[in-house]
Design an enzyme around this catalytic site. Structure first.
Site, PDB file in Angstrom:
ATOM      1  N   CYS A 122       0.805  -1.220   0.000  1.00 11.03           N
ATOM      2  CA  CYS A 122       0.000   0.000   0.000  1.00 11.03           C
ATOM      3  C   CYS A 122       0.841   1.274   0.000  1.00 11.03           C
ATOM      4  O   CYS A 122       0.308   2.359  -0.221  1.00 11.03           O
ATOM      5  CB  CYS A 122      -0.945   0.009   1.205  1.00 11.03           C
ATOM      6  SG  CYS A 122      -2.001  -1.439   1.308  1.00 11.03           S
TER       7      CYS A 122
ATOM      8  N   GLY B 248      -4.854  -9.493   1.468  1.00  9.42           N
ATOM      9  CA  GLY B 248      -4.018  -9.829   2.609  1.00  9.42           C
ATOM     10  C   GLY B 248      -4.232 -11.214   3.175  1.00  9.42           C
ATOM     11  O   GLY B 248      -3.588 -11.583   4.152  1.00  9.42           O
TER      12      GLY B 248
ATOM     13  N   CYS C  41     -14.116  -0.424   6.976  1.00 11.26           N
ATOM     14  CA  CYS C  41     -13.047  -1.007   6.165  1.00 11.26           C
ATOM     15  C   CYS C  41     -12.894  -0.211   4.866  1.00 11.26           C
ATOM     16  O   CYS C  41     -13.876   0.260   4.302  1.00 11.26           O
ATOM     17  CB  CYS C  41     -13.360  -2.456   5.824  1.00 11.26           C
ATOM     18  SG  CYS C  41     -13.594  -3.542   7.240  1.00 11.26           S
TER      19      CYS C  41
END
Length: 377
Positions: free
Chosen positions: A79, A116, A199
Site C-alpha cells: 500500500c 491480505g 473497512c
C-alpha cells in the site's frame, strides 16, 4: 542538493472501471498531472511507476501518453507503493541527476475480494489462526489499543462516521455518502471491532505527480508549487511478537520521527493530515503514531472534534481510504494530492483555511510506512 517541488499532481475519480486497463487509468492521471504542471511528456526525464497487480505498467502507460526512450522504474511496495514512487523521484532530483520526474501509481481492483489473506493452498505455519489477513491484523491492533486505553466500539465507529462525512465534499471519492453512527455499528461485522463501513473500499484508481528541481520550479513559477520538506520511508524493525502478529505502529513511528527531524517542524505546525485509514481502528492508532496527540489521547482528539473538518488538525478531509477508496498503488499519491489541493487553496467546500503545511502518510501491510511533509511554496 536541490529542494524538490510538486509542480503538477492529479488523480482520477476512484471507482470501478472494468472496461479500462491499468495503463489507461494511469495515462489519464499522468495527463492530468502534466496539464497541472504546464508540461508535456517530452519534458519528463525519468519515470517511477507503481503497481502491485500488473507488471511493467510504467512502459504501458507511456505507450498511451508518449514513449521517448526515457528510463522507467517499476516498483511494488504494497500500500506504500505510490508514496515510494514519489520518494524515489524525490531522491532522483535531490542527487542532481534530473530536473523533471514523473511518479505514478495505479491499480485495477474490480472484482477483487479481501486483500491480505493467504492463498488457499498455503496455510501459514506461523501466526495466530486468521492473522494473515489485514482485517484480522488491524482488528487485533484496535483491540490491543482498547485494552490498554479503554477505546470502545463506538469510538472506532465514529472514525468512519467522520470520514464518510468528509467524503460528501469530495467529488473524486468513490463513496460520497453520510453513514450515521447507528448505520456503521449495525453493518456487517468483518473483524471486530471493524464493520463493513469501517473497512477501506477496493476500487480502481490512479494518481500521478510531476516533481521538479528548485531551478525548474522557479522557471515554471512558484505560484502553485508545493515544496516537499521531508520524505521518509521505514520498515518494521524485528520484535519478538512478529511471528504471532505484526506491530502496525512501529514503521509509522519511525518514518514520522524521521520526517519531523528532516523538515525541522513540530507536529503542532501541521494544518492537515491525510493518513492511512485502511480500517477505522488504524486511524485512531495513527493519531498517536504521527504524534498528533500524546499516548492514550487519540479518543479525546476525535471526540473533541479536532480531527473533523473545521477542527484544529483535520484528518482525512478527502474521506480517507474508508470513503475515497483504496486502489493500493495509487493511494500514496492520492493522499499527497489531497494535501496539495488544500495548500493551493483549491479544495472547495472541504478547504482547510490558510493551510500552509500538511502531512501525507501510508502504510504497506503494516510493515512499512512512508511519510511526506509538504509546504506551500
Amino acid at each position: 542538493m536541490s529542494d524538490v517541488y510538486i509542480a503538477g499532481i492529479d488523480m482520477i475519480k476512484f471507482g470501478r472501471y472494468p472496461d479500462k486497463t491499468p495503463a489507461l487509468l494511469g495515462a489519464e492521471a499522468v495527463l492530468g498531472a502534466l496539464d497541472d504542471a504546464g508540461l508535456t511528456i517530452k519534458d519528463v526525464q525519468t519515470v517511477y511507476s507503481g503497481c502491485v497487480f500488473n507488471s511493467m505498467n510504467g512502459q504501458k502507460i507511456l505507450q498511451q501518453v508518449g514513449a521517448f526512450g526515457i528510463p522507467v522504474t517499476n516498483l511494488s511496495n504494497a500500500c506504500a507503493t505510490g508514496a515510494t514512487a514519489v520518494r524515489d523521484a524525490w531522491m532522483a532530483i535531490r542527487t542532481g541527476d534530473y530536473d523533471v520526474v514523473l511518479a505514478v501509481g495505479v491499480e485495477q481492483m474490480t472484482g477483487m475480494g479481501m486483500l491480505g489473506g493467504p492463498r488457499a493452498s498455503a496455510i501459514p505455519t506461523e501466526g495466530l489462526m486468521g492473522s494473515a489477513s489485514m482485517p484480522a491484523t488491524f482488528a487485533e491492533a484496535g483491540m490491543e489499543y482498547a485494552a490498554k486505553y479503554g477505546a470502545t466500539f463506538e469510538n472506532f465507529a465514529s472514525v468512519a462516521v467522520k470520514n464518510h462525512h468528509h467524503s460528501t465534499f469530495n467529488p473524486k471519492a468513490m463513496l460520497q455518502k453520510e453513514t450515521p453512527l447507528e448505520m456503521v455499528m449495525g453493518a456487517e461485522m468483518i473483524a471486530y471491532p471493524n464493520t463493513k463501513f469501517m473497512c477501506s473500499i477496493n476500487v480502481d484508481g490512479a494518481a500521478a505527480a510531476i516533481l521538479v528541481s528548485e531551478r525548474k520550479a522557479k522557471e515554471l513559477g512558484l505560484g502553485r508549487a508545493v515544496r516537499i520538506r521531508a520524505s521518509a520511508l521505514a520498515s518494521d524493525p524485528w520484535q519478538e511478537r512478529n511471528p504471532q502478529m505484526p506491530d502496525i505502529n512501529s514503521a509509522t513511528r519511525l518514518s514520522a520521527q524521521q520526517a519531523y527531524e528532516m523538515s525541522g517542524i513540530d507536529p503542532s505546525d501541521l494544518d492537515l493530515v491525510e493518513l492511512h485509514d485502511c480500517f477505522a481502528t488504524a486511524e485512531l492508532l495513527h493519531y498517536e503514531n504521527l504524534q498528533l496527540c500524546g499516548e492514550g489521547e487519540a479518543v479525546r482528539l476525535l471526540e473533541d472534534g479536532e480531527t473533523t473538518i473545521g477542527g484544529r488538525i483535520p484528518v482525512n478531509l478527502s474521506g480517507g481510504l474508508l470513503s475515497k477508496g483504496h486502489p493500493i498503488a495509487a493511494t500514496g499519491i492520492a493522499n499527497l494530492y489531497e494535501v496539495c489541493t488544500h495548500l493551493r487553496g483549491e479544495a472547495g467546500q472541504r478547504q482547510q483555511p490558510s493551510a500552509k503545511i500538511g502531512l501525507a502518510h501510508v502504510v504497506g501491510l503494516g510493515t512499512c510506512s512512508a511519510v511526506h511533509i509538504l509546504e506551500k511554496a
